[in-house]
Design an enzyme around this catalytic site. Structure first.
Site, PDB file in Angstrom:
ATOM      1  N   HIS A 107      47.735  33.537  43.557  1.00 26.50           N
ATOM      2  CA  HIS A 107      48.591  32.441  43.146  1.00 26.50           C
ATOM      3  C   HIS A 107      49.933  33.043  42.537  1.00 26.50           C
ATOM      4  CE1 HIS A 107      44.742  30.071  43.309  1.00 26.50           C
ATOM      5  NE2 HIS A 107      45.713  28.844  43.436  1.00 26.50           N
ATOM      6  N   LYS A 120      51.038  30.160  37.106  1.00 24.75           N
ATOM      7  CA  LYS A 120      49.513  29.382  36.941  1.00 24.75           C
ATOM      8  C   LYS A 120      49.056  29.798  35.538  1.00 24.75           C
ATOM      9  CE  LYS A 120      45.090  28.720  39.343  1.00 24.75           C
ATOM     10  NZ  LYS A 120      45.078  27.191  38.784  1.00 24.75           N
TER      11      LYS A 120
HETATM   12  N1  LIG Z   1      43.565  20.104  42.846  1.00 26.42           N
HETATM   13  C1  LIG Z   1      44.678  20.729  43.540  1.00 26.42           C
HETATM   14  O1  LIG Z   1      44.740  20.708  44.688  1.00 26.42           O
HETATM   15  C2  LIG Z   1      45.746  21.365  42.757  1.00 26.42           C
HETATM   16  C3  LIG Z   1      45.595  21.730  41.427  1.00 26.42           C
HETATM   17  N2  LIG Z   1      46.473  22.154  40.856  1.00 26.42           N
HETATM   18  C4  LIG Z   1      46.309  22.234  39.196  1.00 26.42           C
HETATM   19  O2  LIG Z   1      46.932  21.133  38.563  1.00 26.42           O
HETATM   20  C5  LIG Z   1      47.519  21.560  37.217  1.00 26.42           C
HETATM   21  C6  LIG Z   1      48.808  21.310  37.374  1.00 26.42           C
HETATM   22  O3  LIG Z   1      49.631  22.345  37.888  1.00 26.42           O
HETATM   23  P1  LIG Z   1      50.964  22.644  37.908  1.00 26.42           P
HETATM   24  O4  LIG Z   1      51.625  21.279  38.279  1.00 26.42           O
HETATM   25  O5  LIG Z   1      51.269  23.797  38.787  1.00 26.42           O
HETATM   26  O6  LIG Z   1      51.345  22.839  36.455  1.00 26.42           O
HETATM   27  P2  LIG Z   1      52.598  22.667  35.890  1.00 26.42           P
HETATM   28  O7  LIG Z   1      52.910  23.602  34.464  1.00 26.42           O
HETATM   29  O8  LIG Z   1      53.970  22.854  36.753  1.00 26.42           O
HETATM   30  O9  LIG Z   1      52.644  21.194  35.101  1.00 26.42           O
HETATM   31  C7  LIG Z   1      51.893  20.533  34.241  1.00 26.42           C
HETATM   32  C8  LIG Z   1      52.593  19.327  33.675  1.00 26.42           C
HETATM   33  O10 LIG Z   1      51.707  18.695  32.703  1.00 26.42           O
HETATM   34  C9  LIG Z   1      52.458  18.413  31.641  1.00 26.42           C
HETATM   35  N3  LIG Z   1      51.547  18.199  30.456  1.00 26.42           N
HETATM   36  C10 LIG Z   1      51.079  18.908  29.455  1.00 26.42           C
HETATM   37  N4  LIG Z   1      50.311  18.332  28.798  1.00 26.42           N
HETATM   38  C11 LIG Z   1      50.206  16.927  29.200  1.00 26.42           C
HETATM   39  C12 LIG Z   1      49.495  16.020  28.578  1.00 26.42           C
HETATM   40  N5  LIG Z   1      48.767  15.843  27.455  1.00 26.42           N
HETATM   41  N6  LIG Z   1      49.881  14.723  29.249  1.00 26.42           N
HETATM   42  C13 LIG Z   1      50.688  14.732  30.231  1.00 26.42           C
HETATM   43  N7  LIG Z   1      51.375  15.577  30.775  1.00 26.42           N
HETATM   44  C14 LIG Z   1      51.076  16.786  30.242  1.00 26.42           C
HETATM   45  C15 LIG Z   1      53.466  19.508  31.235  1.00 26.42           C
HETATM   46  O11 LIG Z   1      54.603  19.187  30.475  1.00 26.42           O
HETATM   47  C16 LIG Z   1      54.050  19.961  32.926  1.00 26.42           C
HETATM   48  O12 LIG Z   1      54.942  18.934  33.220  1.00 26.42           O
HETATM   49  C17 LIG Z   1      46.777  22.876  37.025  1.00 26.42           C
HETATM   50  O13 LIG Z   1      45.453  22.940  36.306  1.00 26.42           O
HETATM   51  C18 LIG Z   1      46.575  23.531  38.559  1.00 26.42           C
HETATM   52  O14 LIG Z   1      45.763  24.490  38.383  1.00 26.42           O
HETATM   53  C19 LIG Z   1      47.606  22.434  41.065  1.00 26.42           C
HETATM   54  C20 LIG Z   1      47.862  22.589  42.740  1.00 26.42           C
HETATM   55  C21 LIG Z   1      46.816  21.875  43.438  1.00 26.42           C
HETATM   56  O1  LIG Z   2      47.647  26.321  39.886  1.00 29.71           O
HETATM   57  C1  LIG Z   2      47.796  26.098  41.109  1.00 29.71           C
HETATM   58  O2  LIG Z   2      48.762  26.227  42.004  1.00 29.71           O
HETATM   59  C2  LIG Z   2      46.513  25.597  42.042  1.00 29.71           C
HETATM   60  N1  LIG Z   2      45.516  25.188  41.319  1.00 29.71           N
HETATM   61  C3  LIG Z   2      44.239  25.003  41.696  1.00 29.71           C
HETATM   62  C4  LIG Z   2      42.959  25.743  41.437  1.00 29.71           C
HETATM   63  O3  LIG Z   2      43.356  26.367  40.429  1.00 29.71           O
HETATM   64  O4  LIG Z   2      42.266  26.106  42.135  1.00 29.71           O
HETATM   65  C5  LIG Z   2      44.577  24.344  43.330  1.00 29.71           C
HETATM   66  C6  LIG Z   2      45.365  25.578  44.159  1.00 29.71           C
HETATM   67  O5  LIG Z   2      44.590  26.583  43.994  1.00 29.71           O
HETATM   68  C7  LIG Z   2      46.498  25.640  43.484  1.00 29.71           C
END
Ligand SMILES: NC(=O)C1=CN([C@@H]2O[C@H](COP(=O)(O)OP(=O)(O)OC[C@H]3O[C@@H](n4cnc5c(N)ncnc54)[C@H](O)[C@@H]3O)[C@@H](O)[C@H]2O)C=CC1
Ligand SMILES: O=C(O)C1=N[C@H](C(=O)O)C[C@H](O)C1
Length: 256
Positions: free
Chosen positions: A142, A146
């Protein structure tokens, strides 16, 4: 028209989700929330569905607040385990027991470790293959922004493979290594080694290695861009209103 709130709207995924919702003709972006905003306010914005891409430390509290607010939730944030999933399941059951009729619909929560079709299929194929191989390891790769390791996808992948190995009655994997440095063999997820790489330039990638005497199967999924997650997120938004209770994994919406 379904009205959608996005939690974590300023983040990498939140921005992509806001754009995807704004460009979908059957969806309206009702509100954007980020850190410091109160998840309980989404109902007042008219949202029927809220999408959570926040941080592992905040997502469970957000989901409970959304259930209390009477809003369906589609969650991509990682960090969930059996205990936190169980609390959401119980909360939904209690909340739905007091809800009936069109004005008070049964609530649904979808929590999916990965919304990309290639990743969902890779997890499925890995679980199918696991019983046929002596050795199995997972490498997730990643971007360095992350916050968690191993990835939620890698944990889900390893758990699915471990369950398939258990059901097939497989012995523990062969490994005679004596490690001089802690961590050299990765993290142990239900007996499956999981290795986490963080590298500038990457987005989200996973390779599953399965080995037998004289042969290897590699299953690989690559998300080169966050647009890869959007069809799955939009599917979740469109379907969650017809799926009361807790659903874990996008595969259930794809009939896999
Ligand atoms: N299920 C999937 O397909 C995917 C899951 N993810 C997951 O999604 C999550 C976010 O990933 P990113 O967008 O890359 O992270 P990021 O760090 O870019 O964004 C997270 C956002 O959440 C905000 N935040 C923090 N606490 C908060 C709260 N209590 N209420 C509302 N907003 C809050 C932060 O200020 C930030 O803007 C991670 O856990 C990641 O692993 C990421 C990509 C795909
Ligand atoms: O943080 C990410 O970027 C992602 N988070 C998810 C994970 O932890 O599996 C999904 C994807 O891999 C991207």
């Amino acid at each position: 028209m379904t009205h959608v709130a996005v939690l974590g709207a300023a983040g990498r995924m939140g921005q992509a989700v806001c754009h995807a919702v704004e460009t979908a003709s059957d969806l309206t972006l009702a509100s954007r929330l980020d850190a410091g905003d109160d998840a309980a306010t989404v109902a007042a914005s008219g949202a029927q569905v809220a999408v959570d891409f926040t941080v592992p430390s905040a997502t469970e509290a957000n989901v409970h607040a959304l259930i209390d607010a009477g809003v369906h939730a589609v969650v991509g944030t990682t960090g969930w385990d059996e205990d936190s999933l169980g609390r959401v399941r119980d909360h939904l059951q209690a909340a739905n027991a007091g809800r009936a009729g069109a004005a008070d619909p049964q609530l649904g929560v979808l929590i999916a470790p990965n919304f990309a079709l290639s990743a969902v299929l890779a997890m499925r194929f890995a679980a199918q293959a696991a019983q046929y191989f002596e050795s199995a390891e997972v490498i997730e790769l990643h971007h360095p922004g992350k916050v968690d390791a191993p990835s939620g996808t890698a944990v889900h992948t390893a758990q699915g493979m471990a369950a398939a190995r258990r059901e097939a009655g497989l012995a523990p994997m062969p490994d005679a290594t004596e490690t001089a440095l802690e961590g050299a063999r990765g993290a142990d997820v239900d007996g499956i080694p999981v290795h986490s790489v963080r590298l500038r330039g990457l987005v989200a990638h996973e390779e599953i290695l399965l080995g037998n005497p004289g042969e290897q199967l590699s299953i690989r999924t690559d998300s080169f861009d966050r647009s890869s997650f959007m069809p799955g997120v939009l599917l979740g938004i469109r379907q969650i209103g017809t799926r009361p209770g807790l659903t874990v994994g996008l595969e259930h919406l794809l009939d896999l």
